[in-house]
Write an enzyme that holds these catalytic residues in place. Structure first.
Site: not given
Lengths: 162, 454
Positions: A94-95
Site C-alpha cells: 500500500c503505497l
C-alpha cells in the site's frame, strides 16, 4: 511479444541497461528472470541500514503494464515481510506512489528505492498488516521492532549469505 | 548494446563521466529518449510533445513535480530543441573519440605494468615510473618513454597479446580508431530487437527514433565493412537483393531494402552509408531523403499549427454521436453497429488528438495515413490490458460527489450528533452504535470511485 509497443520495449531495455551500468544501493539485483519477457522483472530489495530490516533481502515481483510508464507497475513482495503497509500473505504493497501518485517520470529502479524508504517510514493509518500497525499506533516500538526482526530472521534471505 | 540503445551511462566509461549528467538532462523523463519536439510545462519542466500530452490526458499533472497543468499551457522549448539536435549530431563521434582515448590509456597502463614485471631489476624505479606514466598519459597521450617501452615489449617474451589483439596504440587517427573499436571492444549490437518488437507494422519502423537507430547500425556496418572482413559462414543473404550481410546488420538492411527501394536490385544502402560514414554531420539529412518522402512532409509553420491544432474537448460534455462523427471525419476506423462504448471511442479520440497535436510540433511531421496506422498500432498494443485502477482524468469528481452528497451529509450529521450526545451524557451508547451502524451501511452502499471507473 507481439502487440507490445516498440516504444515501451525500448524504454524498458534502456532502463535495464541503466541498472546494469549503475548499481542501486537499495537492490541486490534487478532484472527480468526470463529474457523473453521484458514485462516481468524481479528484484532483491535490501533492508534499510540502521533499521530492524537491516541485513534482510526480499525478493520482489514486478509486472509492467502495457501502458507503462503512464500506469504504474504492479509490485509485490514474494518473500514474507512484516510491515504495516504490506500484506503479509499476498505481499501487496500500500503505497500512494504505486497508485494515485504514480508519475511517468519514475523508473523501476527509483520505485524500488521508494519501497525501501517505505520500510523505515510506515504509514500505520492505512494498514494492510493490522497487527503491525496496531503495535506502532500503540507506541510499542520495541514490540514492533522485535516482530519485524523475527520475520527478518525467519523468512528473509540474509545479506551475509549472498 | 550501446550501438542500438544509446544511454547516458555510456559516458561513465569515458574520461569525462560528467557528460552523463548533460545527456540525462537532454532526455525526456517519460520516454527516456532525447527530446522530440520538446515542450515546456507551466512549472518549467520539459518533455517530448507526445509524452507530455499523453501524461496530461491521463492525469493532468506534471510527471516531475505533480503540479496540475493543462495542455493549452504547453510552450515550445526552442533552445532545448536546438541543444538536442546539435548534441545528437556530435554524440557518436564524441563518444568514439573519448572511448578510444580511454582505451589507449588503459592499454598504456597495462603495458607499463607488464613492462615493470618483465624487468624486475629496475623494480625500485619502475613503481615510480609507472605512476608518472599514468599521469602523463592522461595529459598527453603521445610521449617518448611510452614509445620506447613499446618497442622493448615487442621484443620481449610477451608475444601472445600482440598476436591476438590488433595494435591498439596505433589507433591515433580517427579512421583507424573505428576499426580498432569494432574489432577489439566487441560492441555487441542487438539490432534485431527493433524489428522483432515492432508491432508487425512496417510503418512503425519509420518512426523517428527507430529509424535513427537502424540508420546508426547501418552506418556502423558501413564503416566497418572495408577493413574487417567477416567470415563467409557468418553472412546471411538478403532475401531481396541477395547481398550478403552479417548477423548484426541483416535486419536493418532488409528493412531498408523493403522500404527504401522496392526494386530487387542492389540497394543504394551501402553506397549511401559509405558516403555518410566519414561525415557524421550529414547523417540526418542523408537518411531522411532516402526513405521517408512518402511518409513525411515539411515542418508545419506556426500559423498552420494554430489552425490545425485539435481541441481536447471534455468527456462529460461530448456526446457519443459527436465523438463518432469526429473520428469518422478524421478518417479513423470506428464501428458502425455501436458496439464500442463511449469510453473506448473517447480514449481513441484523445489518443488521436495527442498524436496529431504532437505531430504538428515535430520537425519532420508524418503524413496523416501514417499517423492513423500508428494510432491503430497503439490501440492494439493497449488492448490486452485491463483498465487501470488508477483514477482517470475522466472520472467526474463533481458528479460523483453530488450523487452521494446526501450520504456524506448523513454521515457528518451522525458524527456531530454522536459527539454532542456524548457531551450531554455518556450513557446513550446503544443509540450511538445504532447510528454508527446505519452510517456504515450507507457507506457500503456507495460504490468506490475505482469501481465506478472500471
Amino acid at each position: 511479444m507481439a502487440g507490445r509497443p516498440a516504444a515501451l520495449n525500448k524504454r524498458l531495455i534502456q532502463e535495464l541497461h541503466k541498472t546494469r551500468q549503475e548499481d542501486n544501493p537499495a537492490l541486490t539485483y534487478l532484472a527480468p528472470p526470463d529474457d523473453s519477457d521484458l514485462h516481468h522483472w524481479r528484484a532483491g530489495l535490501r533492508g534499510t541500514p540502521d533499521s530492524p530490516y537491516e541485513g534482510g533481502v526480499w525478493d520482489i515481483d514486478i509486472i509492467i503494464p502495457d501502458n507503462y510508464p503512464l500506469a504504474p507497475p504492479t509490485i509485490k513482495f514474494i518473500t514474507k515481510i512484516c510491515h504495516p503497509n504490506i500484506n503479509i500473505k499476498t505481499g501487496e504493497i500500500c503505497l500512494d506512489l504505486l497508485k494515485s501518485e504514480w508519475s511517468a517520470a519514475y523508473t523501476i529502479s527509483s520505485t524500488m528505492t521508494a519501497i525501501q524508504t517505505l520500510l523505515t517510514s510506515p504509514e500505520p493509518n492505512s494498514p494492510l498488516n493490522v497487527d503491525a500497525a496496531a503495535l506502532l499506533n500503540d507506541g510499542d516500538t520495541m514490540g514492533y521492532e522485535s516482530l519485524v526482526r523475527y520475520y527478518v530472521w525467519r523468512y528473509a534471505r540474509k545479506e551475509t549469505d549472498l | 548494446m550501446d550501438a542500438d540503445f544509446p544511454d547516458p551511462t555510456d559516458w561513465i566509461q569515458t574520461p569525462v563521466p560528467g557528460l552523463q549528467a548533460l545527456e540525462t538532462s537532454l532526455r525526456c523523463q517519460v520516454c527516456k529518449e532525447l527530446f522530440t519536439a520538446p515542450k515546456v510545462t507551466s512549472c518549467g519542466h520539459t518533455f517530448c510533445s507526445l509524452c507530455i500530452r499523453r501524461c496530461l490526458s491521463a492525469s493532468s499533472k506534471c510527471p516531475t513535480c505533480m503540479k496540475p497543468d493543462e495542455e493549452p499551457r504547453l510552450r515550445d522549448n526552442i533552445v532545448v530543441s536546438e541543444l538536442v539536435s546539435s548534441f545528437n549530431t556530435i554524440r557518436k563521434s564524441l563518444l568514439d573519440t573519448l572511448v578510444a582515448k580511454e582505451e589507449a590509456r588503459k592499454q598504456a597502463e597495462e603495458e607499463a605494468e607488464r613492462d615493470s614485471r618483465t624487468r624486475p631489476k629496475a623494480e625500485k624505479r619502475s613503481s615510480y615510473d609507472l605512476d608518472d606514466d599514468e599521469v602523463m598519459e592522461d595529459a598527453e597521450p603521445v610521449h617518448r618513454p611510452q614509445a620506447k617501452k613499446r618497442r622493448r615489449q615487442d621484443t620481449t617474451t610477451l608475444r601472445k597479446p600482440q598476436e591476438t589483439e590488433p595494435p591498439r596504440r596505433s589507433t591515433r587517427t580517427s579512421s583507424q580508431r573505428t576499426n580498432s573499436r569494432a574489432g577489439s571492444s566487441q560492441v555487441i549490437a542487438i539490432p534485431d530487437s527493433d524489428d522483432d518488437d515492432d508491432d508487425f507494422q512496417p510503418i512503425e519502423e519509420s518512426s523517428e527514433s527507430e529509424f535513427q537507430s537502424s540508420s546508426r547500425a547501418k552506418r556502423k556496418s558501413a564503416s566497418r565493412a572495408p577493413d574487417t572482413p567477416t567470415k563467409d559462414s557468418d553472412l546471411f543473404a538478403c532475401p531481396l537483393c541477395n547481398r550478403r550481410k552479417d548477423q548484426s546488420t541483416i535486419n536493418p538492411h532488409v528493412n531498408r531494402c523493403i522500404e527504401g527501394n522496392r526494386s530487387p536490385s542492389p540497394t543504394p544502402g551501402p553506397a549511401n552509408g559509405a558516403s555518410s560514414a566519414g561525415t557524421p554531420l550529414r547523417r540526418q539529412p542523408a537518411t531522411f531523403s532516402n526513405l521517408s518522402r512518402s511518409q513525411h512532409r515539411a515542418p508545419y509553420t506556426v500559423e498552420e499549427r494554430e489552425k490545425l491544432r485539435l481541441p481536447k474537448g471534455n468527456a462529460s460534455l461530448a456526446k457519443e454521436a459527436d465523438i463518432r462523427k469526429k473520428l469518422r471525419d478524421h478518417g479513423i476506423r470506428c464501428d458502425v453497429k455501436g458496439k464500442e462504448t463511449k469510453q473506448i471511442l473517447w480514449t481513441r479520440l484523445q489518443e488521436w488528438t495527442n498524436l496529431w497535436n504532437a505531430n504538428l510540433d515535430s520537425d519532420n511531421p508524418k503524413l496523416k495515413h501514417v499517423l492513423i496506422k500508428e494510432l491503430e498500432a497503439y490501440e492494439r498494443s493497449q488492448a490486452t490490458q485491463k483498465h487501470s485502477v488508477v483514477q482517470d482524468k475522466d472520472f467526474e469528481r463533481e458528479a460523483w460527489s453530488n450523487t452521494h452528497k446526501p450520504g456524506f451529509d448523513a454521515l457528518i450529521a451522525n458524527a456531530r450528533n454522536t459527539v454532542s450526545r456524548k457531551k450531554e451524557n455518556g450513557t446513550e451508547t446503544s443509540e450511538t452504535s445504532d447510528s454508527a451502524a446505519g452510517a456504515k451501511a450507507e457507506l457500503n452502499g456507495m460504490d468506490s470511485p475505482e469501481v465506478v471507473e472500471v
